[in-house]
Write an enzyme that holds these catalytic residues in place. Structure first.
Site, PDB file in Angstrom:
ATOM      1  CB  SER A 145      13.143  -3.736 -12.152  1.00 44.34           C
ATOM      2  OG  SER A 145      11.922  -3.343 -11.583  1.00 44.34           O
TER       3      SER A 145
ATOM      4  CG  MET B 278      11.281  -0.888   0.315  1.00 41.53           C
ATOM      5  SD  MET B 278       9.695  -0.388  -0.405  1.00 41.53           S
ATOM      6  CE  MET B 278       8.579  -0.995   0.857  1.00 41.53           C
TER       7      MET B 278
ATOM      8  CB  ILE C 150       8.985   6.513   6.371  1.00 44.27           C
ATOM      9  CG1 ILE C 150       7.919   5.532   5.886  1.00 44.27           C
ATOM     10  CG2 ILE C 150       8.382   7.893   6.613  1.00 44.27           C
ATOM     11  CD1 ILE C 150       6.805   5.282   6.899  1.00 44.27           C
ATOM     12  CG  LEU C 151      13.137   9.393   2.945  1.00 45.11           C
ATOM     13  CD1 LEU C 151      13.073   9.825   1.485  1.00 45.11           C
ATOM     14  CD2 LEU C 151      14.575   9.131   3.386  1.00 45.11           C
TER      15      LEU C 151
ATOM     16  CG  ASN D 200       8.067   7.117  -4.052  1.00 41.72           C
ATOM     17  OD1 ASN D 200       8.878   6.204  -4.197  1.00 41.72           O
ATOM     18  ND2 ASN D 200       6.861   6.918  -3.540  1.00 41.72           N
TER      19      ASN D 200
ATOM     20  CG  HIS E 144       2.694   4.368  -3.886  1.00 35.81           C
ATOM     21  ND1 HIS E 144       3.278   3.690  -2.834  1.00 35.81           N
ATOM     22  CD2 HIS E 144       1.368   4.132  -3.792  1.00 35.81           C
ATOM     23  CE1 HIS E 144       2.332   3.075  -2.141  1.00 35.81           C
ATOM     24  NE2 HIS E 144       1.165   3.322  -2.702  1.00 35.81           N
TER      25      HIS E 144
ATOM     26  CD  GLU F 254      -0.615  13.760   4.265  1.00 33.01           C
ATOM     27  OE1 GLU F 254      -1.605  13.054   4.473  1.00 33.01           O
ATOM     28  OE2 GLU F 254      -0.685  14.946   3.912  1.00 33.01           O
TER      29      GLU F 254
ATOM     30  CD  GLU G  52       5.945   0.140 -10.311  1.00 34.68           C
ATOM     31  OE1 GLU G  52       7.013   0.548  -9.815  1.00 34.68           O
ATOM     32  OE2 GLU G  52       5.250  -0.760  -9.784  1.00 34.68           O
TER      33      GLU G  52
HETATM   34  N1  NHR Z   1       9.140   9.590   2.769  1.00 31.07           N
HETATM   35  C1  NHR Z   1       8.327  10.664   2.805  1.00 31.07           C
HETATM   36  N2  NHR Z   1       8.542  11.573   3.766  1.00 31.07           N
HETATM   37  N3  NHR Z   1       7.314  10.853   1.918  1.00 31.07           N
HETATM   38  C2  NHR Z   1       7.091   9.932   0.960  1.00 31.07           C
HETATM   39  O1  NHR Z   1       6.111  10.142   0.111  1.00 31.07           O
HETATM   40  C3  NHR Z   1       7.901   8.755   0.887  1.00 31.07           C
HETATM   41  C4  NHR Z   1       8.935   8.630   1.832  1.00 31.07           C
HETATM   42  C5  NHR Z   1       9.757   7.499   1.820  1.00 31.07           C
HETATM   43  C6  NHR Z   1       9.541   6.487   0.921  1.00 31.07           C
HETATM   44  C7  NHR Z   1       8.204   5.409  -0.852  1.00 31.07           C
HETATM   45  C8  NHR Z   1       6.975   4.674  -0.314  1.00 31.07           C
HETATM   46  C9  NHR Z   1       6.064   4.090  -1.326  1.00 31.07           C
HETATM   47  O2  NHR Z   1       6.031   4.540  -2.456  1.00 31.07           O
HETATM   48  C10 NHR Z   1       8.485   6.577   0.007  1.00 31.07           C
HETATM   49  C11 NHR Z   1       7.684   7.724  -0.036  1.00 31.07           C
HETATM   50  C12 NHR Z   1       8.299   2.806   2.645  1.00 31.07           C
HETATM   51  C13 NHR Z   1       7.215   2.780   3.506  1.00 31.07           C
HETATM   52  C14 NHR Z   1       7.326   2.142   4.869  1.00 31.07           C
HETATM   53  O3  NHR Z   1       6.341   2.042   5.589  1.00 31.07           O
HETATM   54  C15 NHR Z   1       6.043   3.360   3.092  1.00 31.07           C
HETATM   55  C16 NHR Z   1       5.984   3.978   1.848  1.00 31.07           C
HETATM   56  C17 NHR Z   1       7.073   4.019   0.998  1.00 31.07           C
HETATM   57  C18 NHR Z   1       8.236   3.410   1.406  1.00 31.07           C
HETATM   58  N4  NHR Z   1       8.541   1.718   5.309  1.00 31.07           N
HETATM   59  C19 NHR Z   1       8.855   1.122   6.593  1.00 31.07           C
HETATM   60  C20 NHR Z   1       9.479   2.150   7.537  1.00 31.07           C
HETATM   61  O4  NHR Z   1       9.317   1.946   8.756  1.00 31.07           O
HETATM   62  C21 NHR Z   1       9.868   0.008   6.450  1.00 31.07           C
HETATM   63  C22 NHR Z   1       9.420  -1.080   5.540  1.00 31.07           C
HETATM   64  C23 NHR Z   1      10.563  -1.994   5.095  1.00 31.07           C
HETATM   65  O5  NHR Z   1      11.746  -1.736   5.407  1.00 31.07           O
HETATM   66  O6  NHR Z   1      10.265  -2.953   4.356  1.00 31.07           O
HETATM   67  O7  NHR Z   1      10.168   3.092   7.091  1.00 31.07           O
HETATM   68  O8  NHR Z   1       5.299   3.149  -0.983  1.00 31.07           O
HETATM   69  C1  GAR Z   2       8.060  -1.183  -7.399  1.00 32.55           C
HETATM   70  O1  GAR Z   2       6.838  -1.820  -7.710  1.00 32.55           O
HETATM   71  C2  GAR Z   2       7.808   0.124  -6.693  1.00 32.55           C
HETATM   72  O2  GAR Z   2       6.699   0.829  -7.189  1.00 32.55           O
HETATM   73  C3  GAR Z   2       7.529  -0.353  -5.313  1.00 32.55           C
HETATM   74  O3  GAR Z   2       8.401  -1.427  -5.084  1.00 32.55           O
HETATM   75  C4  GAR Z   2       8.797  -1.997  -6.339  1.00 32.55           C
HETATM   76  C5  GAR Z   2      10.297  -1.857  -6.469  1.00 32.55           C
HETATM   77  O4  GAR Z   2      10.754  -2.570  -7.566  1.00 32.55           O
HETATM   78  N1  GAR Z   2       7.777   0.682  -4.361  1.00 32.55           N
HETATM   79  C6  GAR Z   2       7.249   0.675  -3.171  1.00 32.55           C
HETATM   80  O5  GAR Z   2       6.445  -0.153  -2.821  1.00 32.55           O
HETATM   81  C7  GAR Z   2       7.738   1.768  -2.275  1.00 32.55           C
HETATM   82  N2  GAR Z   2       7.213   1.550  -0.965  1.00 32.55           N
HETATM   83  P1  GAR Z   2      12.221  -2.333  -8.144  1.00 32.55           P
HETATM   84  O6  GAR Z   2      13.170  -2.383  -6.958  1.00 32.55           O
HETATM   85  O7  GAR Z   2      12.420  -3.461  -9.078  1.00 32.55           O
HETATM   86  O8  GAR Z   2      12.224  -0.991  -8.821  1.00 32.55           O
END
Ligand code: NHR
Ligand code: GAR
Length: 208
Positions: A13, A90, A92-93, A107, A109, A143, A174
């Site tokens: 969305s 979703m 982590i990079l 991103n 959050h 980070e 958002e």
């Molecule tokens: N990568 C980096 N290096 N830095 C950030 O700030 C990032 C990123 C990758 C994604 C989005 C993020 C959020 O806004 C994001 C920011 C996934 C996880 C996570 O734990 C945490 C934060 C965010 C996205 N992911 C699991 C993993 O093992 C998998 C979870 C799943 O697949 O549902 O990668 O919150």
């Molecule tokens: C949004 O609320 C976004 O902020 C959150 O997931 C939803 C995605 O909705 N992101 C995270 O939690 C990243 N870890 P969308 O797919 O409809 O945009």
């Protein structure tokens, strides 16, 4: 014309809000591609229906995070983006991936960072007894959820909120602030100095 690639994992969305605002407000930009790590992400259908190139790089088909990120980068670079937008993405990079897109990776959050980085943010905000929640658009650094903050929106937490009701209230905001932030970047309206991001024309980076 700036080229934008949006990465999603699900509903998409936020991606929709950006695609719609880009067209409606005639930004000097185009969404060149939408790429998902999940083949079944709903957002891919919306993008395809709008005539936007779509791609899937399935993390389950890669043996390591490094291999996945390398494949993802190949798919992204095929569209020569000026800006890469994580929209409910979703995975982590790795530091190598983040370095490759340094300064052009953002991103959203669903919390008022630096509170509640990582997963399950709404549940954690409710459990912590917060009276204020919100969303943050930030540049991505190695980070997790700690990069320079571009814009934030705040919403109240109601005493009877569930994860669902709070996430819906945050999501409305958002959809306001993410297109705003992307527009500022394609207009080259932002200045980054260390952790601080300022708007050259002084537009408010706090909503509500
Ligand atoms: N990568 C980096 N290096 N830095 C950030 O700030 C990032 C990123 C990758 C994604 C989005 C993020 C959020 O806004 C994001 C920011 C996934 C996880 C996570 O734990 C945490 C934060 C965010 C996205 N992911 C699991 C993993 O093992 C998998 C979870 C799943 O697949 O549902 O990668 O919150
Ligand atoms: C949004 O609320 C976004 O902020 C959150 O997931 C939803 C995605 O909705 N992101 C995270 O939690 C990243 N870890 P969308 O797919 O409809 O945009």
């Amino acid at each position: 014309m700036k080229r934008i690639v949006i990465l999603i994992s699900g509903r998409g969305s936020n991606m929709e809000a950006i695609v719609n605002a880009c067209a409606a407000e005639q930004w000097p930009a185009q969404v060149a591609a939408v790429i998902s790590n999940r083949p079944d992400a709903l957002g891919l259908q919306f993008a395809a229906a709008r005539g936007i190139a779509t791609g899937v790089v399935d993390h389950k088909q890669h043996a390591s995070r490094e291999a996945f990120d390398e494949a993802l980068a190949q798919a992204i670079d095929a569209h020569a983006p000026d800006l890469v937008v994580l929209a409910g993405f979703m995975r982590i990079l790795t530091p190598a991936f983040v370095a490759r897109y340094d300064g052009r990776l953002i991103n959203i959050h669903p919390s008022l960072l630096p509170a509640f980085p990582g997963l399950h943010t709404h549940r954690r905000a409710i459990e912590a007894g917060c009276k204020l929640a919100g969303a943050t658009v930030h540049y991505v650094t190695a980070e997790l959820d700690h990069g320079p903050i571009i814009v934030q929106a705040a919403v109240p937490v109601q005493p009877d909120d569930s994860e669902d009701s709070l996430s819906r209230r945050v999501l409305v905001q958002e959809h306001r602030i993410y297109p705003m932030a992307v527009r500022w970047i394609v207009e080259e309206a932002l200045e980054v100095s260390g952790n601080r991001v300022t708007h050259r024309r002084g537009e408010s980076q706090l909503v509500n």
